[in-house]
Design a protein around this motif. Structure first.
Motif, mmCIF file in Angstrom:
data_model
loop_
_atom_site.group_PDB
_atom_site.id
_atom_site.type_symbol
_atom_site.label_atom_id
_atom_site.label_comp_id
_atom_site.label_asym_id
_atom_site.label_seq_id
_atom_site.Cartn_x
_atom_site.Cartn_y
_atom_site.Cartn_z
ATOM 1 N N UNK A 49 0.847 -1.191 0.000
ATOM 2 C CA UNK A 49 0.000 0.000 0.000
ATOM 3 C C UNK A 49 0.880 1.238 0.000
ATOM 4 N N UNK A 50 0.616 2.208 -0.929
ATOM 5 C CA UNK A 50 1.501 3.383 -1.024
ATOM 6 C C UNK A 50 1.438 4.258 0.206
ATOM 7 N N UNK A 51 2.554 4.844 0.520
ATOM 8 C CA UNK A 51 2.632 5.782 1.635
ATOM 9 C C UNK A 51 3.601 6.881 1.261
ATOM 10 N N UNK A 52 3.605 7.969 2.016
ATOM 11 C CA UNK A 52 4.515 9.062 1.686
ATOM 12 C C UNK A 52 5.951 8.682 2.040
ATOM 13 N N UNK A 53 6.937 9.176 1.290
ATOM 14 C CA UNK A 53 8.339 8.866 1.604
ATOM 15 C C UNK A 53 8.703 9.418 2.977
ATOM 16 N N UNK A 54 9.393 8.649 3.805
ATOM 17 C CA UNK A 54 9.813 9.163 5.118
ATOM 18 C C UNK A 54 10.757 10.353 4.922
ATOM 19 N N UNK A 55 10.385 11.555 5.355
ATOM 20 C CA UNK A 55 11.214 12.737 5.075
ATOM 21 C C UNK A 55 12.647 12.618 5.579
ATOM 22 N N UNK A 56 12.842 12.053 6.761
ATOM 23 C CA UNK A 56 14.198 11.990 7.319
ATOM 24 C C UNK A 56 15.082 11.026 6.534
ATOM 25 N N UNK A 57 14.451 10.026 5.925
ATOM 26 C CA UNK A 57 15.211 9.083 5.105
ATOM 27 C C UNK A 57 15.374 9.569 3.668
ATOM 28 N N UNK A 58 14.606 10.610 3.318
ATOM 29 C CA UNK A 58 14.661 11.173 1.967
ATOM 30 C C UNK A 58 14.758 12.698 2.048
ATOM 31 N N UNK A 59 15.774 13.232 2.715
ATOM 32 C CA UNK A 59 15.850 14.686 2.906
ATOM 33 C C UNK A 59 15.979 15.432 1.577
ATOM 34 N N UNK A 60 15.344 16.586 1.515
ATOM 35 C CA UNK A 60 15.315 17.359 0.274
ATOM 36 C C UNK A 60 16.507 18.302 0.182
ATOM 37 N N UNK A 61 17.703 17.717 0.107
ATOM 38 C CA UNK A 61 18.882 18.537 -0.142
ATOM 39 C C UNK A 61 18.911 18.936 -1.617
ATOM 40 N N UNK A 62 19.540 20.046 -1.903
ATOM 41 C CA UNK A 62 19.661 20.499 -3.276
ATOM 42 C C UNK A 62 18.451 21.253 -3.780
ATOM 43 N N UNK A 63 17.474 21.510 -2.899
ATOM 44 C CA UNK A 63 16.285 22.240 -3.301
ATOM 45 C C UNK A 63 16.563 23.732 -3.399
ATOM 46 N N UNK A 64 17.408 24.234 -2.521
ATOM 47 C CA UNK A 64 17.711 25.665 -2.521
ATOM 48 C C UNK A 64 19.167 25.910 -2.198
ATOM 49 N N UNK A 65 19.564 27.162 -2.121
ATOM 50 C CA UNK A 65 20.962 27.491 -1.799
ATOM 51 C C UNK A 65 21.309 27.082 -0.377
ATOM 52 N N UNK A 66 22.568 26.794 -0.149
ATOM 53 C CA UNK A 66 23.030 26.421 1.191
ATOM 54 C C UNK A 66 23.983 27.491 1.687
ATOM 55 N N UNK A 67 23.786 27.871 2.923
ATOM 56 C CA UNK A 67 24.663 28.882 3.511
ATOM 57 C C UNK A 67 24.537 30.208 2.787
#
Length: 342
Positions: A49-67
């Motif tokens: 059964x589908x579920x949402x991806x666990x955020x901590x196991x699939x962190x959204x790095x690279x979405x925006x600028x860092x630092x």
């Protein structure tokens, strides 16, 4: 004794109450069968059964600028959309067109979708205002958002042409001023087909392409403060409830698409919505024709004593579509002149 009855008698005995005895005419098998319909048993959940991806196991790095990646290198670099591709539904005029212009001014290429066979004079005027040096472009395609197949095909073709799609603004919407008791089923279906299903399908069509090309983009759903409150002086129950549904839709899509999937690197799609207050758009001007005195009532209902111009939302959509809002997802940005704040 049936297991359910045995459990019930044990519980009533522990609570000091008299044991429950159903009427003689009660069919316990039927009662238990009916009860089963309202029971969720985790043991029967399918393992796939589908579920949402666990955020901590699939962190959204690279979405925006860092630092401080974008600090000092270019003026307002976080708002730069140069080379990026977007779609705006309901982009022929009014709020949708104003938002499309904001993206073009930031260097983005925008394809406006609307049901009209040809773009309006307002659209042509917007094209004439484009500064070529900014690198942006404004295009038009005729699409009825109620035609999901056509919508999906057009979104796919825009993405294929540029080998990317960085986001969508779902701004198409219609209004009908009618007392609730006078609405017909076709009226409700037509309203929801545009205001909710059309928004849903525009967002999912865009998301499929963003997953395909692995773009860490942003989706902006245009809701309304009417999704939070009832509009004084205007009987529009279906419009208001459809906008409430859009606000909730943004939260759920954000939960599903914000994480970056490890298996293929897709995801990292932020989803937010804007809830404007009363804006002077062609649709609102029609409301004023239908309801005398409505403009004066609305102007008196917000803290600023006036209605908004569509251009006042350009900054908001630019913020939501750019990396300036890289840590914002699942949110509803209310811009209503203080209408809902008192």
């Amino acid at each position: 004794m049936l297991p359910a009855m045995r459990t019930l008698r044990i519980l009533t005995r522990k609570c000091g109450a008299r044991a429950f005895r159903p009427p003689a005419s009660t069919n316990m098998s039927s009662m238990l069968a009916a009860r089963t319909l309202h029971t969720s048993n985790s043991l029967h959940v399918k393992p796939n059964k589908p579920t949402n991806p666990p955020p901590r196991e699939n962190p959204a790095y690279g979405v925006g600028p860092r630092g401080h990646d974008n600090v000092g290198h270019k003026r307002f670099a976080d708002f730069d959309l140069a080379g990026k591709v977007f779609i705006v539904t309901g982009g022929a005029q009014g709020l949708g067109l104003a938002m499309a212009e904001a993206v073009v001014e930031a260097g983005g290429k925008v394809c406006c979708l609307d049901h009209a066979a040809a773009p309006s004079a307002c659209f042509h005027a917007a094209v004439s205002r484009i500064v070529p040096e900014y690198g942006g472009a404004l295009l038009y395609r005729q699409v009825d958002v109620r035609d999901s197949a056509q919508l999906d095909a057009v979104v796919a073709s825009v993405a294929a042409e540029h080998a990317r799609l960085d986001g969508v603004v779902a701004a198409a919407g219609i209004q009908q001023v009618t007392p609730a008791v006078e609405y017909t089923e076709p009226d409700v279906a037509r309203m929801l087909a545009v205001n909710y299903t059309g928004v849903f399908m525009a967002a999912t069509s865009a998301a499929r392409q963003m997953f395909k090309y692995k773009t860490r983009g942003s989706i902006c759903l245009v809701a309304s403060m009417s999704g939070l409150v009832a509009n004084k002086g205007l009987l529009s129950p279906v419009y208001n409830s459809s906008k409430a549904a859009v606000i909730q839709l943004a939260r759920n899509m954000a939960m599903e698409w914000s994480p970056v999937r490890r298996e293929d690197g897709a995801g990292g799609i932020r989803v937010n919505c804007i809830s404007p207050g009363h804006v002077l758009t062609p649709m609102v001007r029609k409301n004023f024709e239908e309801v005398p005195g409505l403009r004066e009532k609305w102007e008196a209902e917000n803290m600023m004593g006036r209605l908004a111009d569509a251009a006042e939302f350009k900054g908001a959509v630019l913020f939501l579509l750019s990396s300036a809002s890289s840590f914002m997802t699942g949110s509803n940005l209310v811009m209503d002149g203080g209408h809902t704040a008192w």
